[in-house]
Design a protein around this motif. Sequence first.
Motif, short mmCIF file in Angstrom:
data_model
loop_
_atom_site.label_atom_id
_atom_site.label_comp_id
_atom_site.label_asym_id
_atom_site.label_seq_id
_atom_site.Cartn_x
_atom_site.Cartn_y
_atom_site.Cartn_z
N SER A 76 25.53 4.97 -13.17
CA SER A 76 24.39 4.82 -12.26
C SER A 76 23.04 5.60 -13.06
N VAL A 77 22.15 5.01 -13.09
CA VAL A 77 21.08 5.62 -13.93
C VAL A 77 19.82 6.46 -13.11
N PRO A 78 19.76 7.66 -13.08
CA PRO A 78 18.56 8.32 -12.14
C PRO A 78 17.31 8.37 -12.79
N TRP A 79 16.32 8.45 -11.98
CA TRP A 79 14.91 8.35 -12.45
C TRP A 79 14.56 9.88 -12.46
N ILE A 80 13.76 10.13 -13.83
CA ILE A 80 13.42 11.67 -13.96
C ILE A 80 12.00 11.39 -13.81
N GLU A 81 11.34 12.06 -12.71
CA GLU A 81 10.10 11.62 -12.49
C GLU A 81 9.04 12.61 -13.69
N LYS A 82 9.50 13.60 -13.65
CA LYS A 82 8.67 14.77 -14.70
C LYS A 82 8.76 13.84 -15.99
N GLU A 83 9.89 13.28 -16.42
CA GLU A 83 9.76 12.73 -17.91
C GLU A 83 9.36 11.37 -17.78
N MET A 84 8.97 10.72 -16.51
CA MET A 84 8.77 9.23 -16.54
C MET A 84 9.52 8.31 -17.11
N GLU A 111 1.01 -1.10 -0.18
CA GLU A 111 -0.03 -0.13 -0.02
C GLU A 111 0.82 1.24 0.08
N ARG A 112 2.06 0.90 0.27
CA ARG A 112 2.88 2.26 0.47
C ARG A 112 3.37 2.96 -0.70
N PHE A 113 3.11 2.11 -1.77
CA PHE A 113 3.51 2.52 -3.41
C PHE A 113 2.48 2.84 -4.32
N ASN A 114 2.82 4.04 -4.56
CA ASN A 114 1.50 4.54 -5.83
C ASN A 114 1.86 3.72 -6.92
N PRO A 115 0.77 3.64 -7.53
CA PRO A 115 0.73 3.24 -9.04
C PRO A 115 1.46 3.99 -9.86
N ASN A 116 2.33 3.65 -10.87
CA ASN A 116 3.09 4.38 -11.89
C ASN A 116 3.74 5.17 -11.04
N SER A 117 4.68 4.80 -10.44
CA SER A 117 5.71 5.38 -9.50
C SER A 117 7.11 4.64 -9.34
N VAL A 118 8.08 5.19 -9.04
CA VAL A 118 9.48 4.72 -8.86
C VAL A 118 9.94 5.10 -7.52
N THR A 119 10.51 4.17 -6.77
CA THR A 119 11.20 4.62 -5.34
C THR A 119 12.49 3.98 -5.52
N ALA A 120 13.58 4.88 -4.93
CA ALA A 120 14.93 4.39 -5.08
C ALA A 120 15.37 3.75 -3.65
N PHE A 121 16.07 2.73 -3.58
CA PHE A 121 16.57 1.91 -2.57
C PHE A 121 17.94 2.06 -2.44
N VAL A 122 18.61 2.92 -1.77
CA VAL A 122 20.09 3.12 -1.79
C VAL A 122 20.71 2.01 -1.29
N LYS A 123 20.36 1.35 -0.41
CA LYS A 123 20.93 0.33 0.45
C LYS A 123 21.19 -0.97 -0.43
N GLY A 124 19.98 -1.31 -1.23
CA GLY A 124 20.05 -2.35 -2.20
C GLY A 124 20.47 -1.92 -3.54
N ALA A 163 9.70 -0.07 -8.82
CA ALA A 163 8.98 0.54 -9.65
C ALA A 163 7.53 -0.13 -9.62
N CYS A 164 6.63 0.73 -9.20
CA CYS A 164 5.17 0.15 -9.04
C CYS A 164 4.38 0.48 -10.31
N LEU A 165 4.03 -0.61 -11.16
CA LEU A 165 3.58 -0.20 -12.64
C LEU A 165 2.08 0.24 -12.42
N ASP A 222 12.39 3.33 -20.02
CA ASP A 222 11.08 3.79 -19.36
C ASP A 222 10.92 3.08 -17.98
N ILE A 223 9.61 2.93 -17.57
CA ILE A 223 9.48 2.67 -15.97
C ILE A 223 9.69 0.91 -15.82
N THR A 224 9.52 0.29 -16.99
CA THR A 224 9.91 -1.15 -17.00
C THR A 224 11.37 -1.47 -17.33
N GLY A 225 12.13 -0.49 -17.24
CA GLY A 225 13.58 -0.68 -17.71
C GLY A 225 13.88 -0.94 -19.09
#
Length: 174
Positions: A103-111, A65-78, A83-85, A123-126
């Motif tokens: 290292s490839v950053p996620w650009i949220e504005k451009e998805m 429930e913590r992850f919104n659809p169509n969002s990406v969350t970075a996990f530095v430790k891992g 990506a929640c599709l 894309d969001i699926t890699g």
Amino acid sequence: MPTKTKEKKSETEPTRRSFLNILWLILGGVALAEFIAVAFAFLRPRKSKARGEDTDPIITAGAVERFNPNSVTAFVKGKFYLACLEDGGFLALSRTCTHLGCSVPWIEKEMKFACPCHGSTFDITGKVIDAPAPRALDIYPIAIENNIIKVDTRRPIKRSTFHFDQVTYPKKTV
């Protein structure tokens, strides 16, 4: 006769030159000791990390429930992105570009993921949108237990492109 007393006095008292010689010997000894300590520290094998969370390859990402659809969350430790599709499925994507390892950053504005080194985009699926990356971003296996997402970061799974069978979905409760 007064000259003899001065000679005897100078034999018992240290001169400035002898003081400086002793000082240089002491400083040289300290420098040699530091060099030896650094050399031993360099040659000594590394200590393995203490057993605990830092060495655990299974990363608990959190509740579904913590992850919104169509969002990406970075996990530095891992070193991965979760990506929640749009349909509620999950992919754990490697943060390393498949072209040259930047290292490839996620650009949220451009998805999209955009590699700063050579311009590859994903894309969001890699999946590769723009080359020179030869294949899709690597993924990590995901397990969802009791609506808690766990990612196994031991070994990334190499893939050529995105397939829907790579997505992990939470079990529907009735």
